[in-house]
Design a protein around this motif. Structure first.
Motif, PDB file in Angstrom:
ATOM      1  N   TRP B 139      35.961  80.734  36.633  1.00  0.00           N
ATOM      2  CA  TRP B 139      36.321  79.402  35.923  1.00  0.00           C
ATOM      3  C   TRP B 139      38.009  80.181  36.108  1.00  0.00           C
ATOM      4  O   TRP B 139      38.916  79.528  36.343  1.00  0.00           O
ATOM      5  CB  TRP B 139      36.081  80.172  34.757  1.00  0.00           C
ATOM      6  N   GLU B 140      38.000  81.981  36.218  1.00  0.00           N
ATOM      7  CA  GLU B 140      39.247  81.909  36.624  1.00  0.00           C
ATOM      8  C   GLU B 140      40.037  81.295  37.524  1.00  0.00           C
ATOM      9  O   GLU B 140      41.294  81.712  37.605  1.00  0.00           O
ATOM     10  CB  GLU B 140      39.595  83.405  36.298  1.00  0.00           C
ATOM     11  N   SER B 143      41.180  77.610  37.496  1.00  0.00           N
ATOM     12  CA  SER B 143      42.230  77.791  35.731  1.00  0.00           C
ATOM     13  C   SER B 143      43.662  78.019  37.177  1.00  0.00           C
ATOM     14  O   SER B 143      44.567  77.494  36.378  1.00  0.00           O
ATOM     15  CB  SER B 143      42.259  78.840  34.603  1.00  0.00           C
ATOM     16  N   ASN B 146      46.220  75.891  37.655  1.00  0.00           N
ATOM     17  CA  ASN B 146      46.967  75.296  36.500  1.00  0.00           C
ATOM     18  C   ASN B 146      49.173  75.651  37.253  1.00  0.00           C
ATOM     19  O   ASN B 146      49.956  74.983  36.059  1.00  0.00           O
ATOM     20  CB  ASN B 146      46.940  74.792  35.531  1.00  0.00           C
ATOM     21  N   SER B 153      48.999  69.318  35.408  1.00  0.00           N
ATOM     22  CA  SER B 153      48.859  69.267  34.275  1.00  0.00           C
ATOM     23  C   SER B 153      49.985  69.451  33.141  1.00  0.00           C
ATOM     24  O   SER B 153      50.657  70.258  33.596  1.00  0.00           O
ATOM     25  CB  SER B 153      47.696  71.008  33.995  1.00  0.00           C
ATOM     26  N   ASN B 182      44.923  69.662  37.499  1.00  0.00           N
ATOM     27  CA  ASN B 182      44.987  70.189  37.890  1.00  0.00           C
ATOM     28  C   ASN B 182      44.958  70.565  39.656  1.00  0.00           C
ATOM     29  O   ASN B 182      45.056  69.304  39.732  1.00  0.00           O
ATOM     30  CB  ASN B 182      44.908  71.789  37.080  1.00  0.00           C
ATOM     31  N   MET B 189      41.577  72.813  32.080  1.00  0.00           N
ATOM     32  CA  MET B 189      40.976  73.973  31.979  1.00  0.00           C
ATOM     33  C   MET B 189      42.217  74.656  30.927  1.00  0.00           C
ATOM     34  O   MET B 189      41.354  75.550  30.529  1.00  0.00           O
ATOM     35  CB  MET B 189      41.769  75.100  33.153  1.00  0.00           C
ATOM     36  N   PHE B 190      43.256  74.243  30.573  1.00  0.00           N
ATOM     37  CA  PHE B 190      43.890  75.017  29.161  1.00  0.00           C
ATOM     38  C   PHE B 190      44.238  73.098  27.974  1.00  0.00           C
ATOM     39  O   PHE B 190      44.370  72.368  28.909  1.00  0.00           O
ATOM     40  CB  PHE B 190      44.793  74.725  29.136  1.00  0.00           C
ATOM     41  N   ARG B 229      42.128  85.943  27.099  1.00  0.00           N
ATOM     42  CA  ARG B 229      41.004  85.177  27.294  1.00  0.00           C
ATOM     43  C   ARG B 229      40.354  86.027  27.445  1.00  0.00           C
ATOM     44  O   ARG B 229      39.143  85.985  27.265  1.00  0.00           O
ATOM     45  CB  ARG B 229      40.813  84.315  28.801  1.00  0.00           C
TER      46      ARG B 229
END
Lengths: 229, 254
Positions: B139-140, B143, B146, B153, B182, B189-190, B229
Motif C-alpha cells: 500500500w505504501e 501511495s 502520488n 492526483s 497517481n 490513495m489519499f 498513518r
C-alpha cells in the motif's frame, strides 16, 4: 410475408447474439490462479474467477458457536502427527494457547515453559479437561515433522499438546482474533508478542497473559476464569 | 406484419435478458494494475534488516471496493450481513450507514467506497473475489506514486495531505475515482478514505509510541503523513469499523 418474418427474426437473432457474445470484455488483469478456499467457483473462458453468487466464502461458520468464540473461524490446520484438524476440535476442553515458531531462540522457549508450568499446576484428576495448543507463525519452515521433533525435544505429552501449522491467512486471522502481533525479520526470525490465551470450553478468550513473566496468582485467576460459565 | 414485429421484439428482449449475469459479474470486477514491485522503506527498520524492503510484483485494484460491490458480497454471504455478523469479527458500527441488511438506502452512494467494515470483513471479501488485502508495504509503495512527477492526483504534497488527515470524519464519502490517479494509474490513495491493510496490526509490536519520542529510530523524520498513518493503523483492532475506513484488494503476480 412469411419470408420477411424470417428475415426479421434472423436479423434480430444475429444482433442479439452479437451483443451477448462479442460484448467487449471488461479489462481485468488476471493470472488464472484460482484460490482453493473458494468452493465451486466458476472460471470464465477469459480466466476471470467469479464466485458463485449462492456460494459462501466459508470464512466463518455461522450460528453454532457463541459470538465471542474463536471456533467461528473456519480454518484448517495440521498437527504434529500430520493430522488435518479444525480448531473447533478443542470445543468442550479448556484450552491454553500460544503462538510461536520452532526455531525461535529467545521468547518462545519461555512461553512453552510457562505453559508447562501451567500444565503441572492443574490437578491430575482435572487435566483431561485441558488441551495445550501451540500455533506456529512460521508455516514455511515448521512442517508437521519439525513440530513433532520440537514436541519430542520439549517433552510435550502428545495426548494433551497440539502443535499446529496452518495457511498464512488462517494464521493471520487467528492472530487478529487473539491480538497477537508478529512480523518477519530479514534474517528469517520473527518479532512477535508474548501472549498466552486461556479459552473456555466454548472457545471464548477468558484470560490472556502478556509478557514473559508468569506469576502463580495470575495462573490461578486464569484457570478460574475459564472454568466459570 | 405488426404482430411479427412484436414477436421479434419479444425475442430481442429475451436476448438482452441474457446479459444480466454479465452485468452482475461486471460490478464485482475491479480493474487491477500490475505494480512492478520495488523498494519500500518502512518507518521503523526491522530487526537485522536493511533500511529498505524489496517488494515482489503484485496486482492492485485501481479503486476501493464500493457499496454496490459489497452489497453483492453480503447478499451471497449471509454471515456478513449486519444483523448476522458476529461481534468478534466486526464491532457494532459495522455497516451502520446502511439502511438495512440488504438495502444500503438512498443516502448511500452505490459508487462510494464501502466504509464501516472490519478487517475480517475486508479480508473475507477479497478472498471471495479470489484476491487478498494488500500488505502495508504494498500500500505504501503504491501511495508513493502520488508524489512522483506526472501524477494527476490532487493531493501530492505533504502539506495538502496533512490537511486532509487532520479533517474530521466526513458526513458522506465521495464516489470512487473522484480524487485523481497517481503515477501508477491507481485512484484515490489519499483524499477519499483510509484503507485496511493485511498486516496493519504488525506495525507496532514493540509498543513504539507515536509522536515525540516515538520518532526516534524512524527512518524518515520528515515524512509526517507516514507517522499519521502508522499511528492510525496501530490504533485499530481487526474488528474495528469507522466511517472513513474502507479497503481495496490486491493479488500476487504469480
Amino acid at each position: 410475408m412469411k419470408k420477411s418474418f424470417f428475415i426479421c427474426c434472423a436479423a434480430l437473432l444475429f444482433l442479439g447474439s452479437y451483443f451477448t457474445i462479442v460484448k467487449k470484455p471488461v479489462t481485468v488483469y488476471s493470472n488464472n490462479k484460482t484460490t482453493s478456499s473458494i468452493t465451486e467457483e466458476k472460471t470464465t473462458p477469459d480466466g476471470i474467477t467469479i464466485p458463485d453468487s449462492n456460494d459462501c466464502c466459508k470464512t466463518i461458520k455461522a450460528g453454532r458457536y457463541s459470538s465471542e468464540s474463536i471456533y467461528q473461524l473456519n480454518s484448517e490446520w495440521r498437527d504434529q502427527d500430520n493430522r488435518k484438524i479444525d480448531l473447533a476440535k478443542f470445543e468442550n476442553k479448556n484450552v491454553i494457547l500460544a503462538m510461536f515458531y520452532a526455531s525461535c531462540r529467545s521468547a518462545c522457549p519461555v512461553i512453552v515453559n510457562d505453559m508447562k508450568i501451567i500444565e503441572s499446576a492443574i490437578p491430575a484428576n482435572k487435566i483431561n479437561n485441558y488441551r495445550f495448543v501451540l500455533v506456529t507463525i512460521d508455516p514455511s519452515r515448521d512442517k508437521p515433522s519439525v513440530l513433532k521433533e520440537y514436541a519430542v525435544a520439549k517433552n510435550l505429552d502428545n495426548q494433551k499438546w497440539s502443535l499446529l501449522k496452518g495457511s498464512k491467512n488462517d494464521i493471520m486471522q487467528l492472530a487478529m482474533m487473539l491480538g497477537f502481533k508478529y512480523s518477519k525479520n530479514a534474517d528469517g526470525s520473527f518479532t512477535h508478542s508474548s501472549l498466552i490465551s486461556f479459552l473456555n470450553k466454548k472457545g471464548e478468550i477468558k484470560y490472556q497473559s502478556e509478557g514473559l513473566v508468569l506469576d502463580k496468582s495470575s495462573v490461578s485467576d486464569a484457570i478460574a476464569a475459564i472454568n466459570k460459565n | 406484419m405488426k404482430r411479427m414485429f412484436l414477436i421479434a421484439f419479444v425475442l430481442g428482449l429475451a436476448f438482452s435478458a441474457n446479459q444480466l449475469p454479465a452485468q452482475n459479474k461486471k460490478i464485482l470486477e475491479t480493474k487491477m494494475i500490475l505494480i512492478k514491485g520495488g523498494y519500500y522503506t518502512p518507518l521503523y527498520k526491522k530487526k537485522g534488516g536493511s533500511k529498505s524492503e524489496c517488494i515482489k510484483p503484485f496486482y492492485f485494484d485501481v479503486h476501493a471496493v464500493t457499496n454496490e460491490q459489497f452489497l453483492k458480497f453480503v447478499k451471497a454471504n449471509p454471515e456478513w450481513r449486519r444483523s448476522k455478523v458476529s461481534r468478534i469479527f466486526a464491532d457494532r458500527n459495522y455497516l451502520k450507514d446502511w439502511r438495512d441488511d440488504l438495502i444500503p438506502g438512498d443516502k448511500v452512494n452505490p459508487l462510494s467506497p464501502v466504509v464501516n467494515v472490519s478487517w475480517f470483513a475486508a479480508n473475507a471479501y477479497c478472498k471471495w473475489v479470489g484476491k487478498r488485502l494488500p500488505t502495508v508495504a504494498e500500500w505504501e509503495l503504491v501511495s508513493s506514486g502520488n508524489f512522483l512527477t506526472g501524477s494527476k492526483s490532487v493531493i501530492n504534497t505533504n502539506d495538502k495531505l496533512i490537511k486532509w488527515y487532520s479533517r474530521g470524519l466526513p458526513d458522506q464519502v465521495n464516489s470512487i475515482m473522484s480524487t485523481g490517479r497517481n503515477k501508477y494509474g491507481v485512484y484515490d490513495m489519499f483524499g477519499l478514505i483510509r484503507e485496511w491493510t493485511y498486516d496493519f496490526s504488525n506495525m507496532n509490536i514493540n509498543g513504539v509510541a507515536i509522536c515525540g519520542a516515538g520518532s526516534s529510530g524512524a527512518t524518515d523524520l520528515t515524512n509526517y503523513p507516514a507517522f499519521l498513518r502508522y499511528g492510525f493503523r496501530s490504533s485499530l483492532k481487526a474488528s474495528s469499523t469507522l466511517p472513513n475506513l474502507g479497503f481495496r484488494c490486491a493479488r500476487d503476480f504469480n
